[in-house]
Write an enzyme that holds these catalytic residues in place. Structure first.
Site, short mmCIF file in Angstrom:
data_model
loop_
_atom_site.label_atom_id
_atom_site.label_comp_id
_atom_site.label_asym_id
_atom_site.label_seq_id
_atom_site.Cartn_x
_atom_site.Cartn_y
_atom_site.Cartn_z
N LYS A 39 10.28 -53.96 31.38
CA LYS A 39 11.00 -55.13 30.80
C LYS A 39 12.16 -55.58 31.50
O LYS A 39 11.79 -56.08 31.92
CB LYS A 39 11.39 -54.75 29.09
CG LYS A 39 9.98 -55.09 28.34
CD LYS A 39 10.34 -54.87 26.85
CE LYS A 39 9.22 -54.80 26.31
NZ LYS A 39 10.03 -55.09 24.65
N ASP A 94 12.73 -60.17 21.59
CA ASP A 94 12.40 -58.62 21.59
C ASP A 94 14.10 -58.99 19.30
O ASP A 94 13.49 -58.57 18.25
CB ASP A 94 12.64 -57.20 21.29
CG ASP A 94 11.73 -57.08 22.14
OD1 ASP A 94 10.31 -57.75 21.53
OD2 ASP A 94 11.84 -56.65 23.44
#
Ligand code: ATR
Length: 275
Positions: free
Chosen positions: A65, A101
């Site tokens: 990420k 997220d």
């Protein structure tokens, strides 16, 4: 048919193809979605190859990420704030990044009727998972936020980035007090361990573990024993963050209502666990 994928290492147990194929069917969008194992030293090349072969976007999971963040030519404000990207969009030759997220986490809490505004919140953990949810959490205006981490300097560094709510930091043992919402964003449940907050912190609180598995995590079982008023694992967050990514790519919001239950059934059959 437009191509999408999830990149990670490992990636074999990813639920994302199941989720996005469900969304595609449900919305009538003509897409394919595959999982791609990127080499640990070759993530940017693997993504660029996928885009050069017609890929329109991808999800990114552990441990890439931060690398995904670094390769973006444009970033959403929430990706910028998180310093990590879980969604890449390839449009007109430009790679853009988003982080869904935190939004997925907030949407899941709201779908379970958990109120964050005005709540006393305890966030346990100060790694990537915590960073991903911290700013969306802060934006919901809790009354107070305690960030607890085994390595206290990391909790302090995260707390220093919060400016709009009263925030403090310490070790998990320092988190004595009463809370409305306690979030386990550590990886302790993967090791079958508790993150180490006092039992009193869990009494009367809603306990949320970002991890999920076929059975309740050790943290959620313990929270129930301590008298938590409710518990949830992170399966709903997984579904909601995926729905946000799908919206980034297709401009369509899929109906998520049945999916968490279907995934729960699939997990029970396989007895697998992940985050
Ligand atoms: P992730 O991306 O999953 O957040 P990470 O960045 O490696 O992974 O962070 C893991 C988090 O879980 C950290 O906050 C870690 O605490 P330290 O910073 O002190 O290492 C926390 N953690 C992992 N195992 C733990 C355990 N058994 N008890 C308490 N905290 C734990």
């Amino acid at each position: 048919m437009d191509r999408y994928a999830v990149f990670g290492n490992p990636i074999a147990h990813s639920r994302s193809p199941f989720i996005h194929n469900f969304f595609a069917e449900e919305t009538g969008e003509d897409i394919s979605y595959e999982k791609i194992l990127a080499p640990l030293d070759g993530f940017p090349d693997a993504v660029r190859k996928f885009f050069s072969e017609g890929g329109r976007g991808c999800n990114v999971t552990v441990p890439f990420k931060e690398e995904a963040f670094a390769m973006c030519e444009s970033l959403s404000p929430r990706a910028e704030a998180a310093g990590a990207v879980n969604t890449l969009i390839f449009r007109d030759g430009v790679i853009s990044g988003d982080n869904t997220d935190g939004a997925g986490f907030i949407a899941d809490l709201k779908s379970q009727g958990v109120r964050i505004e005005g709540a006393r919140v305890l966030l346990i953990g100060a790694g990537g998972a915590s960073r991903g949810i911290l700013f969306p959490l802060e934006a919901e205006r809790p009354a107070s936020l305690f960030i607890a981490n085994r390595t206290v300097s990391k909790a302090e560094a995260l707390a220093a980035k919060c400016s709009s709510v009263p925030v403090s930091a310490g070790t998990p043992a320092d988190a004595a007090g009463t809370y409305d919402l306690v979030i386990n964003a550590t990886s302790s449940s993967l090791q079958g361990k508790l993150p180490g907050v006092p039992d009193s912190a869990l009494r009367g609180a809603f306990a949320y573990d970002l991890m999920y598995g076929a059975d309740p995590t050790v943290f959620l079982r313990h929270a129930e024993e301590c008298g938590a008023r409710g518990v949830s694992d992170g399966l709903g967050m997984l579904v909601m963050q995926a729905a946000e990514s799908f919206f980034d790519w297709r401009g369509v919001r899929p109906d998520t209502s049945r999916l968490t239950g279907l995934l729960r059934e699939a997990l029970a059959k396989e007895q697998g666990g992940a985050r």
